[in-house]
Design an enzyme around this catalytic site. Structure first.
Site, PDB file in Angstrom:
ATOM      1  N   GLN A 106      46.296  33.870  31.419  1.00  0.00           N
ATOM      2  CA  GLN A 106      45.922  34.075  30.015  1.00  0.00           C
ATOM      3  C   GLN A 106      45.119  35.349  29.866  1.00  0.00           C
ATOM      4  OE1 GLN A 106      44.137  30.268  28.317  1.00  0.00           O
ATOM      5  NE2 GLN A 106      44.011  29.889  30.496  1.00  0.00           N
ATOM      6  N   VAL A 108      43.902  39.258  29.890  1.00  0.00           N
ATOM      7  CA  VAL A 108      44.527  40.521  29.499  1.00  0.00           C
ATOM      8  C   VAL A 108      43.863  41.705  30.215  1.00  0.00           C
ATOM      9  CG1 VAL A 108      45.291  39.679  27.243  1.00  0.00           C
ATOM     10  CG2 VAL A 108      43.036  40.734  27.449  1.00  0.00           C
ATOM     11  N   ASP A 109      43.088  41.410  31.277  1.00  0.00           N
ATOM     12  CA  ASP A 109      42.328  42.474  31.945  1.00  0.00           C
ATOM     13  C   ASP A 109      43.141  43.253  32.976  1.00  0.00           C
ATOM     14  OD1 ASP A 109      42.335  40.704  34.218  1.00  0.00           O
ATOM     15  OD2 ASP A 109      40.550  39.721  33.402  1.00  0.00           O
ATOM     16  N   HIS A 124      49.563  36.595  27.545  1.00  0.00           N
ATOM     17  CA  HIS A 124      48.867  37.221  26.414  1.00  0.00           C
ATOM     18  C   HIS A 124      48.882  38.744  26.489  1.00  0.00           C
ATOM     19  CE1 HIS A 124      46.359  33.283  25.837  1.00  0.00           C
ATOM     20  NE2 HIS A 124      47.581  33.186  25.368  1.00  0.00           N
ATOM     21  N   CYS A 135      56.996  54.260  16.759  1.00  0.00           N
ATOM     22  CA  CYS A 135      58.174  54.713  17.511  1.00  0.00           C
ATOM     23  C   CYS A 135      58.444  53.853  18.748  1.00  0.00           C
ATOM     24  CB  CYS A 135      58.036  56.185  17.917  1.00  0.00           C
ATOM     25  SG  CYS A 135      56.847  56.467  19.253  1.00  0.00           S
ATOM     26  N   CYS A 163      49.565  58.006  18.165  1.00  0.00           N
ATOM     27  CA  CYS A 163      50.681  58.548  18.944  1.00  0.00           C
ATOM     28  C   CYS A 163      51.014  59.951  18.447  1.00  0.00           C
ATOM     29  CB  CYS A 163      51.877  57.623  18.772  1.00  0.00           C
ATOM     30  SG  CYS A 163      53.375  58.161  19.582  1.00  0.00           S
TER      31      CYS A 163
HETATM   32 ZN    ZN Z   1      54.847  56.892  18.231  1.00  0.00          ZN
END
Ligand code: ZN
Length: 259
Positions: A106, A108-109, A124, A135, A163
């Protein structure tokens, strides 16, 4: 005094051909990552916890990505400089020693991936994997030479990263109110429900989500060996064959040595 496995458990582990492991925040606590709930956890203060959950929700990410990223930077900052610990490394050794191994986390590290676990279902997601919401371009912060400047920039400016295409970048994690990724749910079902492992070990999780509890209960119902590693009592403690009230690092190191 080191931790010693019950002799009967060691014997049964040695006979296992497949092992499934489920990990939660407790396994990373030994790396200095605060757990989410519980004493000293990020959500310990209920009011602050509610605000954090709201900040890390799908609607906030859509309408106010800067606020979502400020919450992410706070969590990433708390984990700054932390490394995988003995428990993560022991799981890599366990994977090497059995015919079939699967790890459902579980967390997310990104520590299981960093330690070298191969068959990993990070249900997760992983905070260090990035995704452009416009994109679809992907990036991996953990491969950058130093992630600190990125986190510091977010803390200093309070701005979500962008981005090159102008889209907002998000971490590839499941936010509150978002669906679990279908492909990972499929793998979970295949690995834990269709081919129930000989041994299922739950480590450092307070077991709140049904998809975290079910693999343990199904294994127990099917007569497989079930083990919980947690210093505390949890809602599955009454269902497992062995509840090891030990630290994740020492218990998993003992299990890896016993195989
Ligand atoms: Zn992008």
């Amino acid at each position: 005094m080191g931790f010693v496995l019950p002799a009967e458990l060691a014997t049964r582990l040695r006979a296992a051909r497949s092992i499934g492991v489920i990990t939660g925040a407790g396994i990373s606590a030994e790396s200095g990552i605060p757990t989410y709930r519980g004493k000293g956890g990020i959500y310990d203060d209920p009011e602050q916890g509610d605000r954090t959950i709201e900040a890390l929700s799908a609607p906030t990410l859509r309408t106010d990505p800067d606020r979502a990223w400020q919450a992410i930077a706070k969590i990433a900052g708390a984990a700054s400089g932390a490394q995988p610990n003995a428990a993560h490394h022991a799981l890599v050794e366990i994977e090497r020693k059995v015919e079939r191994f699967v790890l459902l986390t579980q967390n997310v590290d990104g520590f299981h991936a960093a330690a070298g676990t191969r068959n990993l279902i990070d249900i997760h997601g992983d905070t260090f994997k990035l995704l452009c919401m416009k994109c679809g371009r992907r990036g991996d912060l953990s491969r950058e030479p130093d992630i600190e400047p990125c986190i510091q920039t977010i803390v200093a400016t309070g701005k979500a990263p962008r981005c090159e295409c102008g889209g907002t970048i998000r971490p590839d994690v499941v936010f509150f109110g978002e669906m679990l990724p279908e492909a990972k749910v499929q793998r979970l079902h295949d690995e834990f429900y269709h081919r129930v492992p000989d041994v299922v070990i739950s480590v450092g999780t307070s077991n709140m989500f049904p998809y975290i509890v079910q693999p343990v209960l199904i294994a127990a119902q099917q007569g497989r060996l079930t083990v919980e590693i947690n210093p505390e009592e949890t809602e599955i403690s009454g269902y497992v064959a062995y509840h090891l009230k030990a630290k994740a690092g020492e218990a998993l190191t003992a299990i890896a040595a016993a195989l």
